[in-house]
Design a protein around this motif. Structure first.
Motif, mmCIF file in Angstrom:
data_model
loop_
_atom_site.group_PDB
_atom_site.id
_atom_site.type_symbol
_atom_site.label_atom_id
_atom_site.label_comp_id
_atom_site.label_asym_id
_atom_site.label_seq_id
_atom_site.Cartn_x
_atom_site.Cartn_y
_atom_site.Cartn_z
ATOM 1 N N ASP A 73 -66.530 29.085 -45.130
ATOM 2 C CA ASP A 73 -67.517 29.592 -46.077
ATOM 3 C C ASP A 73 -68.657 28.605 -46.294
ATOM 4 O O ASP A 73 -69.795 28.995 -46.541
ATOM 5 C CB ASP A 73 -66.842 29.912 -47.418
ATOM 6 C CG ASP A 73 -65.907 31.104 -47.302
ATOM 7 O OD1 ASP A 73 -66.126 31.919 -46.393
ATOM 8 O OD2 ASP A 73 -64.958 31.206 -48.103
ATOM 9 N N GLN A 74 -68.332 27.313 -46.202
ATOM 10 C CA GLN A 74 -69.381 26.312 -46.385
ATOM 11 C C GLN A 74 -70.373 26.358 -45.237
ATOM 12 O O GLN A 74 -71.576 26.182 -45.415
ATOM 13 C CB GLN A 74 -68.770 24.919 -46.488
ATOM 14 C CG GLN A 74 -67.752 24.819 -47.611
ATOM 15 C CD GLN A 74 -67.300 23.399 -47.880
ATOM 16 O OE1 GLN A 74 -68.098 22.473 -47.881
ATOM 17 N NE2 GLN A 74 -66.024 23.230 -48.122
ATOM 18 N N TYR A 134 -59.006 24.610 -46.320
ATOM 19 C CA TYR A 134 -59.761 23.739 -47.221
ATOM 20 C C TYR A 134 -59.843 22.354 -46.580
ATOM 21 O O TYR A 134 -58.946 21.978 -45.820
ATOM 22 C CB TYR A 134 -59.073 23.655 -48.583
ATOM 23 C CG TYR A 134 -59.183 24.931 -49.374
ATOM 24 C CD1 TYR A 134 -60.370 25.238 -50.042
ATOM 25 C CD2 TYR A 134 -58.133 25.826 -49.448
ATOM 26 C CE1 TYR A 134 -60.485 26.415 -50.759
ATOM 27 C CE2 TYR A 134 -58.235 27.005 -50.162
ATOM 28 C CZ TYR A 134 -59.419 27.299 -50.823
ATOM 29 O OH TYR A 134 -59.544 28.455 -51.528
ATOM 30 N N HIS A 194 -59.130 19.390 -47.463
ATOM 31 C CA HIS A 194 -58.009 18.450 -47.597
ATOM 32 C C HIS A 194 -56.827 18.846 -46.723
ATOM 33 O O HIS A 194 -55.896 18.070 -46.548
ATOM 34 C CB HIS A 194 -57.579 18.344 -49.057
ATOM 35 C CG HIS A 194 -56.903 19.568 -49.576
ATOM 36 N ND1 HIS A 194 -57.593 20.662 -50.035
ATOM 37 C CD2 HIS A 194 -55.595 19.891 -49.679
ATOM 38 C CE1 HIS A 194 -56.746 21.587 -50.413
ATOM 39 N NE2 HIS A 194 -55.525 21.143 -50.210
ATOM 40 N N PHE A 196 -70.550 15.088 -50.223
ATOM 41 C CA PHE A 196 -70.738 16.456 -49.723
ATOM 42 C C PHE A 196 -72.019 17.074 -50.269
ATOM 43 O O PHE A 196 -72.597 17.953 -49.636
ATOM 44 C CB PHE A 196 -69.518 17.334 -50.008
ATOM 45 C CG PHE A 196 -69.245 17.615 -51.456
ATOM 46 C CD1 PHE A 196 -68.336 16.867 -52.173
ATOM 47 C CD2 PHE A 196 -69.897 18.659 -52.093
ATOM 48 C CE1 PHE A 196 -68.068 17.141 -53.496
ATOM 49 C CE2 PHE A 196 -69.641 18.946 -53.419
ATOM 50 C CZ PHE A 196 -68.725 18.176 -54.124
ATOM 51 N N PRO A 208 -58.459 23.868 -54.943
ATOM 52 C CA PRO A 208 -57.312 24.090 -54.058
ATOM 53 C C PRO A 208 -56.448 22.849 -53.864
ATOM 54 O O PRO A 208 -55.345 22.944 -53.343
ATOM 55 C CB PRO A 208 -57.969 24.506 -52.740
ATOM 56 C CG PRO A 208 -59.336 23.933 -52.788
ATOM 57 C CD PRO A 208 -59.735 23.962 -54.236
ATOM 58 N N THR A 210 -74.527 16.207 -47.847
ATOM 59 C CA THR A 210 -74.402 17.058 -46.664
ATOM 60 C C THR A 210 -75.219 18.339 -46.843
ATOM 61 O O THR A 210 -75.984 18.722 -45.968
ATOM 62 C CB THR A 210 -72.925 17.446 -46.437
ATOM 63 O OG1 THR A 210 -72.135 16.277 -46.443
ATOM 64 C CG2 THR A 210 -72.759 18.172 -45.120
ATOM 65 N N GLU A 257 -72.534 29.411 -45.592
ATOM 66 C CA GLU A 257 -73.560 29.166 -46.607
ATOM 67 C C GLU A 257 -74.792 28.478 -46.003
ATOM 68 O O GLU A 257 -75.932 28.827 -46.337
ATOM 69 C CB GLU A 257 -72.968 28.285 -47.709
ATOM 70 C CG GLU A 257 -73.954 27.937 -48.802
ATOM 71 C CD GLU A 257 -73.385 26.903 -49.746
ATOM 72 O OE1 GLU A 257 -72.285 27.124 -50.276
ATOM 73 O OE2 GLU A 257 -74.047 25.866 -49.946
ATOM 74 N N ALA A 262 -66.494 10.184 -44.163
ATOM 75 C CA ALA A 262 -65.953 9.857 -45.479
ATOM 76 C C ALA A 262 -65.104 11.062 -45.875
ATOM 77 O O ALA A 262 -65.350 12.169 -45.424
ATOM 78 C CB ALA A 262 -67.069 9.647 -46.465
ATOM 79 N N ASN A 269 -65.104 12.878 -48.178
ATOM 80 C CA ASN A 269 -65.721 13.967 -48.944
ATOM 81 C C ASN A 269 -67.076 14.405 -48.404
ATOM 82 O O ASN A 269 -68.027 14.531 -49.142
ATOM 83 C CB ASN A 269 -65.847 13.548 -50.406
ATOM 84 C CG ASN A 269 -66.468 12.177 -50.537
ATOM 85 O OD1 ASN A 269 -66.855 11.574 -49.544
ATOM 86 N ND2 ASN A 269 -66.588 11.692 -51.746
ATOM 87 N N SER A 270 -67.147 14.656 -47.110
ATOM 88 C CA SER A 270 -68.395 15.186 -46.569
ATOM 89 C C SER A 270 -68.486 16.694 -46.732
ATOM 90 O O SER A 270 -69.509 17.294 -46.439
ATOM 91 C CB SER A 270 -68.536 14.836 -45.086
ATOM 92 O OG SER A 270 -69.125 13.569 -44.958
ATOM 93 N N LEU A 271 -67.372 17.314 -47.165
ATOM 94 C CA LEU A 271 -67.365 18.756 -47.398
ATOM 95 C C LEU A 271 -66.909 19.024 -48.831
ATOM 96 O O LEU A 271 -66.171 18.229 -49.411
ATOM 97 C CB LEU A 271 -66.408 19.437 -46.419
ATOM 98 C CG LEU A 271 -66.826 19.409 -44.942
ATOM 99 C CD1 LEU A 271 -65.632 19.684 -44.047
ATOM 100 C CD2 LEU A 271 -67.925 20.429 -44.690
ATOM 101 N N ASP A 272 -67.343 20.154 -49.374
ATOM 102 C CA ASP A 272 -66.954 20.520 -50.739
ATOM 103 C C ASP A 272 -65.447 20.776 -50.785
ATOM 104 O O ASP A 272 -64.952 21.662 -50.089
ATOM 105 C CB ASP A 272 -67.728 21.780 -51.157
ATOM 106 C CG ASP A 272 -67.527 22.102 -52.637
ATOM 107 O OD1 ASP A 272 -66.453 21.775 -53.176
ATOM 108 O OD2 ASP A 272 -68.444 22.670 -53.247
ATOM 109 N N PRO A 273 -64.707 20.003 -51.597
ATOM 110 C CA PRO A 273 -63.249 20.138 -51.610
ATOM 111 C C PRO A 273 -62.755 21.468 -52.184
ATOM 112 O O PRO A 273 -61.600 21.824 -51.987
ATOM 113 C CB PRO A 273 -62.792 18.968 -52.495
ATOM 114 C CG PRO A 273 -63.972 18.623 -53.326
ATOM 115 C CD PRO A 273 -65.173 18.931 -52.474
ATOM 116 N N THR A 274 -63.610 22.201 -52.891
ATOM 117 C CA THR A 274 -63.126 23.404 -53.565
ATOM 118 C C THR A 274 -63.378 24.682 -52.770
ATOM 119 O O THR A 274 -63.002 25.757 -53.215
ATOM 120 C CB THR A 274 -63.780 23.567 -54.953
ATOM 121 O OG1 THR A 274 -65.192 23.753 -54.768
ATOM 122 C CG2 THR A 274 -63.538 22.360 -55.826
ATOM 123 N N LEU A 275 -64.036 24.577 -51.611
ATOM 124 C CA LEU A 275 -64.366 25.789 -50.861
ATOM 125 C C LEU A 275 -63.780 25.735 -49.451
ATOM 126 O O LEU A 275 -63.603 24.663 -48.885
ATOM 127 C CB LEU A 275 -65.890 25.948 -50.763
ATOM 128 C CG LEU A 275 -66.635 26.183 -52.072
ATOM 129 C CD1 LEU A 275 -68.122 26.024 -51.868
ATOM 130 C CD2 LEU A 275 -66.318 27.561 -52.609
#
Lengths: 324, 332
Positions: free
Chosen positions: B113-114, B151, B153, A222, A319, A225, B117, B101, B103-109
């Motif tokens: 919002d991503q 999120y 996930h 990410f 989360p 990305t 950004e 894959a 995890n192509s995005l931030d797992p915590t946001l």
């Protein structure tokens, strides 16, 4: 299960944990031997031992002592100090020594986090760069330095050679202060030396932990990305990097919080800082069991509470954390 | 074809990965032209340099990659562009859809919002306006608007890939690079994503570079195909023509490895392995695995041969085309 339920359940287990650990403390201090034997010297009359034993309640059966201990605990009575004879332990600790230590450790640790975490994130981002290798090497050196030696060097250089900081104490003795402001300024001046020692002492481990998790996180897909999407380097490191890399550091910080009330024995001794560290040092030297027992209880409270807070924060930051 | 029709031109591009003990030539003297509105598929097996080529175009190669040659985007060479200017081109002009894959995005946001950004990194507009844009694109790629607050996930693989596609469209790019966008998805979802990509390409009037190892998928989405082998383009042609009549032995082998419904045609895997790119290779790179190879192939690198307006990097391209050497030739 939602966060609120989880928080409530963890609160209950934390309270149970507190009772268990304080009870263990109670029995450990009873195993250390009879304090009366330490206090009674050859100069005292033969009946003195019996009188003292009865005074401390040590002639009662252990279970009764245990019950009385908890009853007293809830009445805010943790016994009297052996060294400061007749003074209740809580008065020995509160407020001066406790506040001194919380101020010193709180400011020192905060300073250390403010420097080590951003630097750790950057070093992880530029893994293997000069910045990374430089600060990693420095961290290893700082971790290997004995705390008392570090404090002595800081005192020697900043205090003795350069004269920037006072040589010891929390305020200048035998001086009357015209206002609380001038008192605070004087106190802050005394705080600089030990605070820097604490900050330097905590820097290495916090830096290395942040760097390692930052290096892992900033290699993930990410991050690529957001790089491809033209998001700025600052946002990548301090928004995505920080949020994802802070979790291991958070658990580590929770453990470190015990120092907040325990103080730093060496640093406080070198700078004659009148805090919990100095008190523990004195209490160990003089077998002052009630004082040690009370400090143990405070440390237990802080460690249990900070781990509780860290667990809640985990769920708020990540989360994916499931509460079950 | 007038100059204005060309969106992207890659000239003599080389990418070398430098490590402690080796120099790996991942992309080796590649030429490529992409017209406006065209979809070009880069086809090849893993390690052939197709992803490296895609990453080079959007400028996100790792620090140990050495790039030479030119990448002309709207006539401007973006290889030598300063970081700051390149960052503006990224996503505003060229966007990318990555492989799904986990995890192509931030797992915590939250996913919304991503995306906000990314908009705010390029445009000084109020946050609410950026949010409106994100929701607009969510509906365009077939995501319910309340997924904004999810999120990563919490989403299925297909939905996550739709989020990634929405992200790529945020700033109306002219070129979309899709790098194996359906890998790791269910077959039914794969088709949905492919159709979505085709659809949005039309709607946004973009050009697309579609990177895949699957020649059938490439044929489904693309107008033209370029087949890559061991860091080089070995054949390029309009997709239908290339699949119907491959002019390079590697492409022939690729089409033979396809699944067909015709039971009489046996599926043939390609024997052998691609060459080691850290070593100097003389002659044709496919020679070791090629059924037509002669001594000359191992001695000398074949040139790009023009046959009926198509190109093939093979000495025998002409013969293959005239069926002197048959592509329906199967073993002995």
């Amino acid at each position: 299960m939602g966060l609120a339920t989880y928080a409530a359940r963890r609160a209950v287990t934390s309270v149970i944990l507190f009772f268990v650990s304080v009870s263990i403390a109670f029995f450990i201090f009873r195993l250390l031997g009879n304090p009366v034997a330490i206090m009674v010297g050859p100069g005292l009359p033969p009946g003195a031992a019996q009188v003292l034993t009865a005074e401390f309640g040590l002639n009662k059966p252990l279970w009764l002592q245990f019950v009385l201990f908890w009853r007293n605990f809830f009445h805010g009575n943790l016994g009297d100090s052996f060294v400061y004879t007749g003074t209740p332990v809580l008065q020995v600790i509160f407020p001066t020594r406790f506040i001194n230590t919380v101020v010193l450790m709180g400011s020192g640790m905060l300073l250390s986090y403010l420097v080590s975490i951003p630097l750790g994130l950057l070093a992880g981002r530029r893994y293997g760069s000069m910045l990374d290798r430089g600060f990693s090497g420095l961290s290893v050196v700082l971790i290997s330095l004995p705390a008392f030696w570090l404090a002595l060097i800081i005192l020697l250089v900043l205090g003795f050679y350069l004269g920037w900081i006072p040589l010891g104490g929390t305020v200048t003795l035998n001086r009357t202060f015209s206002s609380w402001w001038s008192y605070a300024a004087n106190y802050m001046h005394h705080l600089i030396g030990p605070m820097i020692s604490i900050a330097v002492f905590f820097f290495g481990s916090n830096f290395l932990i942040t760097r390692a998790s930052s290096a892992n996180v900033l290699r993930e897909n990410f991050i690529r990305t957001f790089e491809a999407a033209g998001v700025g380097e600052g946002t990548i490191v301090f928004r995505h990097g920080l949020r994802n890399a802070i979790l291991p550091e958070l658990s580590f910080m929770a453990v470190q919080m015990s120092f907040l009330v325990a103080g730093a024995i060496f640093t406080e001794s070198v700078f004659s800082w009148d805090g919990m560290g100095s008190l523990i040092y004195l209490a160990v030297q003089n077998s002052d069991y009630p004082v040690l027992q009370a400090t143990f209880i405070f440390i237990a409270i802080v460690v249990i509470a900070s781990n509780y807070i860290a667990d809640i924060l985990y769920g708020l930051i990540d989360p994916r954390v499931r509460y079950d | 074809m007038s100059e204005g029709d060309v969106l992207l031109e890659v000239r003599d591009l080389c990418v070398v990965y430098e490590s402690l003990d080796a120099r790996i030539r991942a992309v080796d003297h590649v030429d490529l032209t992409l017209r406006r509105g065209e979809t070009l598929a880069l086809v090849g097996e893993s390690g052939c340099g197709k992803s490296t080529l895609g990453n080079a175009i959007i400028g996100i190669l790792p620090a140990n990659a050495e790039v030479s040659g030119e990448i002309l985007f709207e006539g401007v060479n973006i290889v030598s562009l300063p970081r700051k200017r390149m960052r503006r081109i990224r996503w505003e002009k060229i966007a990318m859809v990555f492989q799904n894959a986990q995890n192509s995005l931030d797992p915590t946001l939250r996913v919304g919002d991503q995306l906000v950004e990314v908009i705010l990194a390029h445009r000084s507009i109020p946050r609410v306006e950026a949010q409106r844009r994100v929701k607009e694109l969510f509906s365009l790629v077939g995501l319910p608007p309340d997924y904004y607050r999810s999120y990563p996930h919490e989403l299925s693989g297909g939905s996550r890939q739709r989020v990634i596609i929405a992200m790529a469209l945020l700033l109306n790019p002219q070129l979309l690079i899709a790098d194996e966008p359906t890998t790791g998805l269910d077959v039914s979802v794969q088709l949905q994503i492919l159709n979505l990509l085709k659809d949005i390409k039309q709607r946004f009037q973009m050009s697309m570079i579609f990177i895949t190892h699957d020649i059938a998928v490439a044929n489904y989405v693309s107008d033209r195909m370029a087949v890559m082998y061991a860091g080089q383009i070995v054949e390029a042609a309009p997709s239908q023509a290339l699949l119907a009549k491959p002019l390079h032995p590697y492409t022939i082998a690729l089409t033979e490895s396809l699944l067909t419904l015709d039971r009489r045609v046996k599926k043939q895997p390609i024997a052998g392995f691609p060459p080691d790119l850290s070593k100097t290779i003389t002659g044709c790179r496919f020679a070791e695995r090629c059924r037509f190879a002669v001594d000359e192939c191992r001695r000398e690198e074949p040139p790009m041969v023009d046959v009926d307006g198509r190109v093939s990097k093979c000495f025998f391209a002409e013969q293959i085309s005239n069926k002197v050497v048959g592509y329906d030739y199967r073993g002995d």
